[in-house]
Design a protein around this motif. Structure first.
Motif, PDB file in Angstrom:
ATOM      1  N   LEU A  32       0.817  -1.212   0.000  1.00 16.14           N
ATOM      2  CA  LEU A  32       0.000   0.000   0.000  1.00 16.14           C
ATOM      3  C   LEU A  32       0.850   1.260   0.000  1.00 16.14           C
ATOM      4  O   LEU A  32       0.476   2.271  -0.608  1.00 16.14           O
ATOM      5  CB  LEU A  32      -0.942   0.001   1.200  1.00 16.14           C
ATOM      6  N   ARG A  33       1.995   1.210   0.671  1.00 16.93           N
ATOM      7  CA  ARG A  33       2.874   2.391   0.666  1.00 16.93           C
ATOM      8  C   ARG A  33       3.305   2.731  -0.756  1.00 16.93           C
ATOM      9  O   ARG A  33       3.378   3.911  -1.144  1.00 16.93           O
ATOM     10  CB  ARG A  33       4.092   2.137   1.554  1.00 16.93           C
ATOM     11  N   ASP A  34       3.592   1.703  -1.557  1.00 14.05           N
ATOM     12  CA  ASP A  34       3.973   1.948  -2.954  1.00 14.05           C
ATOM     13  C   ASP A  34       2.815   2.563  -3.738  1.00 14.05           C
ATOM     14  O   ASP A  34       3.013   3.466  -4.556  1.00 14.05           O
ATOM     15  CB  ASP A  34       4.410   0.632  -3.615  1.00 14.05           C
ATOM     16  N   ILE A  35       1.589   2.068  -3.488  1.00 15.10           N
ATOM     17  CA  ILE A  35       0.413   2.623  -4.170  1.00 15.10           C
ATOM     18  C   ILE A  35       0.233   4.095  -3.820  1.00 15.10           C
ATOM     19  O   ILE A  35      -0.001   4.942  -4.682  1.00 15.10           O
ATOM     20  CB  ILE A  35      -0.853   1.833  -3.784  1.00 15.10           C
ATOM     21  N   LEU A  36       0.374   4.403  -2.514  1.00 13.62           N
ATOM     22  CA  LEU A  36       0.086   5.767  -2.064  1.00 13.62           C
ATOM     23  C   LEU A  36       1.165   6.769  -2.471  1.00 13.62           C
ATOM     24  O   LEU A  36       0.924   7.972  -2.463  1.00 13.62           O
ATOM     25  CB  LEU A  36      -0.121   5.771  -0.548  1.00 13.62           C
ATOM     26  N   LYS A  37       2.350   6.267  -2.836  1.00 15.49           N
ATOM     27  CA  LYS A  37       3.355   7.169  -3.404  1.00 15.49           C
ATOM     28  C   LYS A  37       2.899   7.657  -4.771  1.00 15.49           C
ATOM     29  O   LYS A  37       3.123   8.811  -5.143  1.00 15.49           O
ATOM     30  CB  LYS A  37       4.697   6.443  -3.528  1.00 15.49           C
ATOM     31  N   ALA A  38       2.248   6.767  -5.534  1.00 10.30           N
ATOM     32  CA  ALA A  38       1.772   7.128  -6.876  1.00 10.30           C
ATOM     33  C   ALA A  38       0.409   7.803  -6.844  1.00 10.30           C
ATOM     34  O   ALA A  38       0.104   8.636  -7.705  1.00 10.30           O
ATOM     35  CB  ALA A  38       1.717   5.869  -7.743  1.00 10.30           C
ATOM     36  N   ALA A  39      -0.421   7.429  -5.857  1.00 14.69           N
ATOM     37  CA  ALA A  39      -1.787   7.967  -5.758  1.00 14.69           C
ATOM     38  C   ALA A  39      -2.026   8.379  -4.309  1.00 14.69           C
ATOM     39  O   ALA A  39      -2.617   7.626  -3.536  1.00 14.69           O
ATOM     40  CB  ALA A  39      -2.802   6.925  -6.210  1.00 14.69           C
ATOM     41  N   PRO A  40      -1.568   9.564  -3.915  1.00 20.17           N
ATOM     42  CA  PRO A  40      -1.645   9.972  -2.498  1.00 20.17           C
ATOM     43  C   PRO A  40      -3.075  10.032  -1.974  1.00 20.17           C
ATOM     44  O   PRO A  40      -4.032  10.253  -2.730  1.00 20.17           O
ATOM     45  CB  PRO A  40      -1.013  11.374  -2.513  1.00 20.17           C
ATOM     46  N   LEU A  41      -3.202   9.833  -0.665  1.00 20.82           N
ATOM     47  CA  LEU A  41      -4.505   9.971  -0.018  1.00 20.82           C
ATOM     48  C   LEU A  41      -5.040  11.388  -0.220  1.00 20.82           C
ATOM     49  O   LEU A  41      -4.290  12.361  -0.215  1.00 20.82           O
ATOM     50  CB  LEU A  41      -4.374   9.689   1.480  1.00 20.82           C
ATOM     51  N   PHE A  42      -6.352  11.481  -0.393  1.00 23.01           N
ATOM     52  CA  PHE A  42      -7.011  12.787  -0.506  1.00 23.01           C
ATOM     53  C   PHE A  42      -8.264  12.753   0.353  1.00 23.01           C
ATOM     54  O   PHE A  42      -8.773  11.679   0.701  1.00 23.01           O
ATOM     55  CB  PHE A  42      -7.359  13.109  -1.970  1.00 23.01           C
ATOM     56  N   GLN A  43      -8.758  13.913   0.719  1.00 24.65           N
ATOM     57  CA  GLN A  43      -9.954  14.011   1.552  1.00 24.65           C
ATOM     58  C   GLN A  43     -11.130  14.434   0.678  1.00 24.65           C
ATOM     59  O   GLN A  43     -11.218  15.586   0.268  1.00 24.65           O
ATOM     60  CB  GLN A  43      -9.752  14.994   2.695  1.00 24.65           C
ATOM     61  N   CYS A 107      -9.795  -1.236  -6.121  1.00 24.05           N
ATOM     62  CA  CYS A 107      -9.451  -1.472  -4.719  1.00 24.05           C
ATOM     63  C   CYS A 107      -9.462  -0.106  -4.041  1.00 24.05           C
ATOM     64  O   CYS A 107      -8.514   0.672  -4.162  1.00 24.05           O
ATOM     65  CB  CYS A 107      -8.082  -2.127  -4.586  1.00 24.05           C
ATOM     66  N   LEU A 108     -10.563   0.189  -3.379  1.00 23.79           N
ATOM     67  CA  LEU A 108     -10.690   1.465  -2.692  1.00 23.79           C
ATOM     68  C   LEU A 108      -9.926   1.417  -1.376  1.00 23.79           C
ATOM     69  O   LEU A 108     -10.016   0.428  -0.630  1.00 23.79           O
ATOM     70  CB  LEU A 108     -12.162   1.775  -2.433  1.00 23.79           C
ATOM     71  N   ILE A 109      -9.149   2.432  -1.081  1.00 28.71           N
ATOM     72  CA  ILE A 109      -8.350   2.517   0.140  1.00 28.71           C
ATOM     73  C   ILE A 109      -8.920   3.634   1.003  1.00 28.71           C
ATOM     74  O   ILE A 109      -8.892   4.802   0.611  1.00 28.71           O
ATOM     75  CB  ILE A 109      -6.873   2.816  -0.186  1.00 28.71           C
TER      76      ILE A 109
END
Length: 204
Positions: A32-43, A107-109
């Motif tokens: 997941l860390r690799d995913i979030l580097k490419a697609a950062p969390l947003f609100q 895959c929703l995070i």
């Protein structure tokens, strides 16, 4: 497909407690860390302009977003970039317990910090309700509430712990559900605390 363990059923929601061991949970977090580097969390914000208490990202062909234009699936992150691929480690769980011959397209995070929650809702933005929604819990405990096909009425709640998996298919596919609260700091999986919920969905 591997043969899944026998689930614990509550209101037709199929619960698999402690499905993932600690090592498997840590491997998922690394992916997941690799995913979030490419697609950062947003609100996200609701169509009414209210900020949601969870932060989100996604992997796969689609992600789910919300803004003034409404709730919808999108092929791109709000910054305009395509979502990363869903890791094999997550697809393996789908293949083992979903009972579905279609592969997930999203895959929703969802990341829950202290005080975050998710109101009662149905997952009905997908085209194929015959395919289940599969949920994976990582990190702090979350109080998962399971309701009915319509709003209101009697509900039941269950504390989801890190490594638990839930399959919402069949009679449970369109039932209302939500997360009332988390027990912040109840898990040591995430160094700064919080809960990650992954939901796998067939969208088209």
């Amino acid at each position: 497909m591997e043969k899944p363990p026998k689930p614990h059923l509550i209101r037709d929601f199929a619960l698999y407690p402690a499905y993932l061991n600690r090592s498997e949970q840590e491997d998922l977090v690394a992916d997941l860390r690799d995913i979030l580097k490419a697609a950062p969390l947003f609100q996200p914000i609701t169509p009414r302009g209210q900020k949601m208490s969870v932060r989100m990202s996604a992997a796969g062909r689609f992600g789910w977003i919300s803004d003034r234009s409404g709730y919808r699936y999108s092929p791109t992150h709000p910054d305009g970039t395509p979502w990363p691929d869903i890791p094999d480690s997550i697809l393996k769980i789908w293949n083992t317990v979903s009972g579905c011959d279609r592969m997930p397209e999203c895959c929703l995070i969802n990341w829950y910090g202290e005080g975050a929650r998710m109101g009662m809702h149905q997952d009905r933005d997908e085209a194929d309700f015959g395919a289940p929604v599969l949920s994976i819990s990582l990190g702090d405990d979350g109080l998962f509430r399971m309701g009915n096909d319509t709003r209101g009425g009697k509900t039941e709640s269950y504390w989801l712990k890190s490594g638990d998996v839930v399959v919402m298919g069949g009679a449970a596919r369109l039932r209302y559900h939500g997360v009332d609260r988390i027990r912040f700091g109840s898990s040591t999986l995430l160094p700064k605390g919080g809960r990650i919920n992954l939901t796998l969905r067939v969208v088209s």
